[in-house]
Design a protein around this motif. Structure first.
Motif, mmCIF file in Angstrom:
data_model
loop_
_atom_site.group_PDB
_atom_site.id
_atom_site.type_symbol
_atom_site.label_atom_id
_atom_site.label_comp_id
_atom_site.label_asym_id
_atom_site.label_seq_id
_atom_site.Cartn_x
_atom_site.Cartn_y
_atom_site.Cartn_z
ATOM 1 N N ILE A 127 13.288 -2.497 22.041
ATOM 2 C CA ILE A 127 13.088 -2.041 20.661
ATOM 3 C C ILE A 127 11.618 -1.686 20.483
ATOM 4 C CG2 ILE A 127 13.073 -2.752 18.235
ATOM 5 C CD1 ILE A 127 15.496 -4.494 18.842
ATOM 6 N N GLU A 128 11.364 -0.500 19.983
ATOM 7 C CA GLU A 128 9.994 -0.024 19.768
ATOM 8 C C GLU A 128 9.577 -0.264 18.321
ATOM 9 O OE1 GLU A 128 7.352 4.016 20.554
ATOM 10 O OE2 GLU A 128 9.513 4.185 20.252
ATOM 11 N N ILE A 129 8.324 -0.685 18.126
ATOM 12 C CA ILE A 129 7.766 -0.861 16.781
ATOM 13 C C ILE A 129 6.445 -0.108 16.702
ATOM 14 C CG2 ILE A 129 7.043 -2.470 14.986
ATOM 15 C CD1 ILE A 129 8.630 -4.638 16.312
ATOM 16 N N ASP A 130 6.316 0.790 15.737
ATOM 17 C CA ASP A 130 5.078 1.536 15.508
ATOM 18 C C ASP A 130 4.463 1.123 14.176
ATOM 19 O OD1 ASP A 130 5.118 3.008 17.866
ATOM 20 O OD2 ASP A 130 6.421 4.545 16.997
ATOM 21 N N GLY A 131 3.235 1.561 13.949
ATOM 22 C CA GLY A 131 2.566 1.310 12.668
ATOM 23 C C GLY A 131 2.278 -0.159 12.417
ATOM 24 N N ILE A 132 1.894 -0.905 13.464
ATOM 25 C CA ILE A 132 1.627 -2.340 13.313
ATOM 26 C C ILE A 132 0.543 -2.596 12.268
ATOM 27 C CG2 ILE A 132 0.897 -4.430 14.521
ATOM 28 C CD1 ILE A 132 3.589 -3.437 15.430
ATOM 29 N N LYS A 133 0.771 -3.585 11.400
ATOM 30 C CA LYS A 133 -0.168 -3.908 10.319
ATOM 31 C C LYS A 133 -1.297 -4.807 10.801
ATOM 32 C CE LYS A 133 2.087 -3.616 5.829
ATOM 33 N NZ LYS A 133 2.580 -4.392 4.671
ATOM 34 N N GLY A 134 -2.036 -4.353 11.788
ATOM 35 C CA GLY A 134 -3.195 -5.110 12.244
ATOM 36 C C GLY A 134 -2.823 -6.470 12.811
ATOM 37 N N ALA A 135 -3.820 -7.362 12.851
ATOM 38 C CA ALA A 135 -3.605 -8.707 13.384
ATOM 39 C C ALA A 135 -2.561 -9.463 12.569
ATOM 40 C CB ALA A 135 -4.924 -9.475 13.397
ATOM 41 N N GLY A 136 -2.524 -9.201 11.267
ATOM 42 C CA GLY A 136 -1.525 -9.856 10.427
ATOM 43 C C GLY A 136 -0.108 -9.443 10.805
ATOM 44 N N GLY A 137 0.063 -8.181 11.201
ATOM 45 C CA GLY A 137 1.370 -7.719 11.630
ATOM 46 C C GLY A 137 1.820 -8.400 12.913
ATOM 47 N N ILE A 138 0.878 -8.618 13.838
ATOM 48 C CA ILE A 138 1.197 -9.334 15.085
ATOM 49 C C ILE A 138 1.606 -10.773 14.769
ATOM 50 C CG2 ILE A 138 0.304 -10.112 17.300
ATOM 51 C CD1 ILE A 138 0.648 -7.128 17.201
ATOM 52 N N TYR A 200 6.322 -6.764 6.515
ATOM 53 C CA TYR A 200 5.229 -7.649 6.918
ATOM 54 C C TYR A 200 4.643 -7.261 8.271
ATOM 55 C CZ TYR A 200 7.464 -10.471 3.333
ATOM 56 O OH TYR A 200 8.019 -10.905 2.158
ATOM 57 N N VAL A 201 5.408 -6.512 9.081
ATOM 58 C CA VAL A 201 4.999 -6.195 10.450
ATOM 59 C C VAL A 201 4.437 -4.788 10.570
ATOM 60 C CG1 VAL A 201 5.828 -5.892 12.821
ATOM 61 C CG2 VAL A 201 6.624 -7.825 11.455
ATOM 62 N N THR A 202 5.048 -3.809 9.893
ATOM 63 C CA THR A 202 4.672 -2.410 10.078
ATOM 64 C C THR A 202 4.466 -1.698 8.753
ATOM 65 O OG1 THR A 202 5.464 -0.268 10.901
ATOM 66 C CG2 THR A 202 7.136 -1.893 10.353
ATOM 67 N N THR A 203 3.561 -0.745 8.777
ATOM 68 C CA THR A 203 3.337 0.095 7.597
ATOM 69 C C THR A 203 4.406 1.169 7.473
ATOM 70 O OG1 THR A 203 1.930 1.597 8.891
ATOM 71 C CG2 THR A 203 0.841 -0.233 7.759
ATOM 72 N N LEU A 204 5.229 1.328 8.499
ATOM 73 C CA LEU A 204 6.259 2.375 8.519
ATOM 74 C C LEU A 204 7.641 1.816 8.237
ATOM 75 C CD1 LEU A 204 5.030 4.292 11.706
ATOM 76 C CD2 LEU A 204 4.538 4.817 9.317
ATOM 77 N N HIS A 205 7.719 0.726 7.468
ATOM 78 C CA HIS A 205 9.005 0.078 7.234
ATOM 79 C C HIS A 205 9.982 0.976 6.478
ATOM 80 C CE1 HIS A 205 7.678 -0.746 3.068
ATOM 81 N NE2 HIS A 205 6.499 -0.962 3.609
ATOM 82 N N ASN A 206 9.457 2.015 5.805
ATOM 83 C CA ASN A 206 10.345 2.965 5.125
ATOM 84 C C ASN A 206 10.668 4.180 5.992
ATOM 85 O OD1 ASN A 206 10.629 1.534 2.708
ATOM 86 N ND2 ASN A 206 8.686 2.332 1.923
ATOM 87 N N HIS A 207 10.146 4.189 7.225
ATOM 88 C CA HIS A 207 10.385 5.307 8.145
ATOM 89 C C HIS A 207 10.773 4.750 9.514
ATOM 90 C CE1 HIS A 207 8.644 8.040 5.194
ATOM 91 N NE2 HIS A 207 7.614 7.224 5.090
ATOM 92 N N VAL A 208 11.804 3.941 9.542
ATOM 93 C CA VAL A 208 12.229 3.299 10.789
ATOM 94 C C VAL A 208 12.691 4.351 11.787
ATOM 95 C CG1 VAL A 208 13.775 1.613 11.832
ATOM 96 C CG2 VAL A 208 12.931 1.258 9.498
ATOM 97 N N GLN A 209 12.257 4.231 13.040
ATOM 98 C CA GLN A 209 12.680 5.135 14.101
ATOM 99 C C GLN A 209 13.731 4.430 14.951
ATOM 100 O OE1 GLN A 209 9.445 7.046 16.237
ATOM 101 N NE2 GLN A 209 8.077 6.750 14.503
ATOM 102 N N TYR A 210 14.938 4.957 14.927
ATOM 103 C CA TYR A 210 16.034 4.367 15.690
ATOM 104 C C TYR A 210 16.169 5.094 17.023
ATOM 105 C CZ TYR A 210 17.297 2.243 11.222
ATOM 106 O OH TYR A 210 17.284 1.538 10.049
ATOM 107 N N GLU A 211 15.801 4.429 18.101
ATOM 108 C CA GLU A 211 15.908 5.015 19.431
ATOM 109 C C GLU A 211 17.306 4.782 19.993
ATOM 110 O OE1 GLU A 211 13.516 6.743 20.302
ATOM 111 O OE2 GLU A 211 11.675 5.947 19.435
#
Length: 465
Positions: A127-138, A200-211
């Motif tokens: 599963i790929e995750i993009d747009g990580i919200k910095g250290a807080g997202g990790i 809480y993890v990604t800034t792209l939570h409204n643009h999920v990419q389904y691979e």
């Protein structure tokens, strides 16, 4: 440097690195992830389940291999595929020598093509995750599988692939990919992807990419877009299908009792005509052409519903529909270029432009159509493109039976035949006439595109009084 990525123990600090690191490496280590080499990573995934190395003409039925891709984007885009066998020597050679963009899916295949039909075993789900919200997202990502309430599955590895992360759930034993299971695992992966892409993890939570389930991902040890080297980190143990099922909604769980319906020998007895045609004569499966209005309708849906994160899949599906509807290539290319301009206006980040490379990649399915171009499930198309689609519901009945039942209901509700008033088939002559009145200087090709009528129909009524 590459030899270190492939073979040596990896250790690094912020002040002492022998190579350029991708994003999030130090944050991953801070939360307990253990850096590992590419050799350890892929040996753990494929183990000894791939076929032994053989001469290319000495293929053995029942033996499956991995497929690696090297992509060059300098000048004309080229893709080189490599068959990966049991000792993984071909994979080590790519990692140690290639300066191209390199991908591989944690799947084994029958044959040389990475199609869903040829997929035989899933060695890991990624599963790929993009747009990580910095250290807080990790922090939130690691917390998601450590919390006691509604935890998510813990990945075996995380690969820092540049600016994003790839979560690998490596199975203790490879999972067979019967057609029904492939579909069910795809549904489960979609649900988990949506859950991992939390606010809480990604800034792209409204643009999920389904691979797709067997999507190929960048190899640890090879180049990222920024020129760094992708790195793998161990984060947990191996998983089982039962473990992954535990985190799925009941309607999304995989039926672990599913097996292939018939062996080849059973199919030979049950379906002799099919066996002779497909297995002995090796004939291709037949295809049906579809009404070209479907193509134009999908194009309208793209203009009104395409979003960032789904643009390529929208265009790729348009190319598949062009195959099904026998759309001329010239028209398809023109439509793709117009859509690309629309897509580029949606660009929000500097490194996420919609380019000519994206158009050329989508056109490949038109230029080299496979079975995947003709047979697509509505649910999967909707998930990949982000455009809601619903299948025509017949409550499980065959189409002919459903039509007879609905006609009977209609005659009971309207016994006087009043349903016929105003419901006759509209003449295409009137459609063409109305369009010409609205577009006095319009061309036949424009009428065809905007009305969804076929070329012969437009020509038939173009000069009608």
């Amino acid at each position: 440097m590459k030899n270190q990525l492939l073979n040596s123990e990896l250790s690094f600090s912020k002040n002492e690195t022998e190579f350029s690191l991708p994003q999030w490496c130090f944050e991953l280590v801070e939360w307990g992830a253990e850096p590992t080499t590419a050799r350890e990573f892929y040996t753990d995934i494929f183990q000894d389940h791939l076929a032994p190395h053989r001469d290319r003409n000495d293929y053995q039925t029942g033996e499956y291999t991995g497929i690696a891709l090297e992509i060059s984007r300098e000048g004309t885009k080229t893709t080189h595929r490599t068959t990966i066998t049991q000792d993984l020597g071909e994979l080590w050679n790519i990692i140690d020598t290639s300066e191209k963009t390199c991908f591989i899916a944690p799947f084994s295949y029958a044959g040389k093509n990475r199609t869903n039909k040829n997929a035989r075993y899933m060695h890991a789900m990624c599963i790929e995750i993009d747009g990580i919200k910095g250290a807080g997202g990790i922090h939130e990502l690691f917390y998601s599988w450590r919390r006691e309430v509604d935890p998510l599955p813990q990945p075996t590895y995380i690969v820092a692939s540049g600016s994003g992360l790839h979560l690998y759930f490596v199975f203790e034993k490879p999972v067979p990919m019967y057609p029904k299971l492939f579909q069910q695992w795809s549904v489960l992966k979609k649900q988990l992807t949506r859950t991992f892409w939390s606010t809480y993890v990604t800034t792209l939570h409204n643009h999920v990419q389904y691979e797709s389930l067997n999507q190929a991902f960048r190899m640890p040890g090879t180049l990222t877009k920024s020129g760094a080297r992708a790195l793998a980190f161990r984060t947990g143990g191996k998983v089982t299908p039962q473990y992954m099922n535990h985190f799925a909604l009941e309607e999304n769980r995989v039926d672990l009792t599913v097996k292939n319906e018939h062996t080849l020998e059973e199919a030979k007895e049950l379906y002799p005509d099919w066996y002779q045609r497909r297995i002995v004569n090796k004939e291709e499966r037949g295809h049906f052409s579809r009404y070209e209005g479907i193509y134009h309708n999908w194009k309208k849906k793209i203009y009104s519903g395409a979003t960032v994160g789904h643009r390529y899949n929208c265009l790729e599906n348009l190319c598949a529909l062009a195959v099904q509807c026998n759309i001329p290539r010239e028209q398809l290319v023109e439509d793709c270029n117009k859509l690309a301009k629309r897509f580029e206006k949606l660009t929000e980040e500097e490194n996420n432009h919609f380019t000519q490379y994206d158009i050329d990649s989508a056109l490949r399915i038109y230029d080299n159509p496979t079975d995947n171009a003709y047979r697509r499930k509505v649910e999967i198309v909707s998930a990949r493109t982000g455009i809601p689609l619903t299948r025509n519901k017949r409550n499980g009945r065959p189409q002919k039976q459903h039509v007879r039942i609905m006609n009977a209901v209609r005659d009971v509700v309207h016994p006087d035949g009043s349903w016929r008033v105003g419901n006759g088939r509209k003449s295409k002559r009137d459609v063409v006439k109305r369009w010409r009145l609205d577009h006095p200087d319009g061309r036949k090709i424009d009428c065809q595109r905007e009305t969804g009528l076929s070329r012969p129909t437009v020509l038939k009524w173009w000069d009608a009084e």
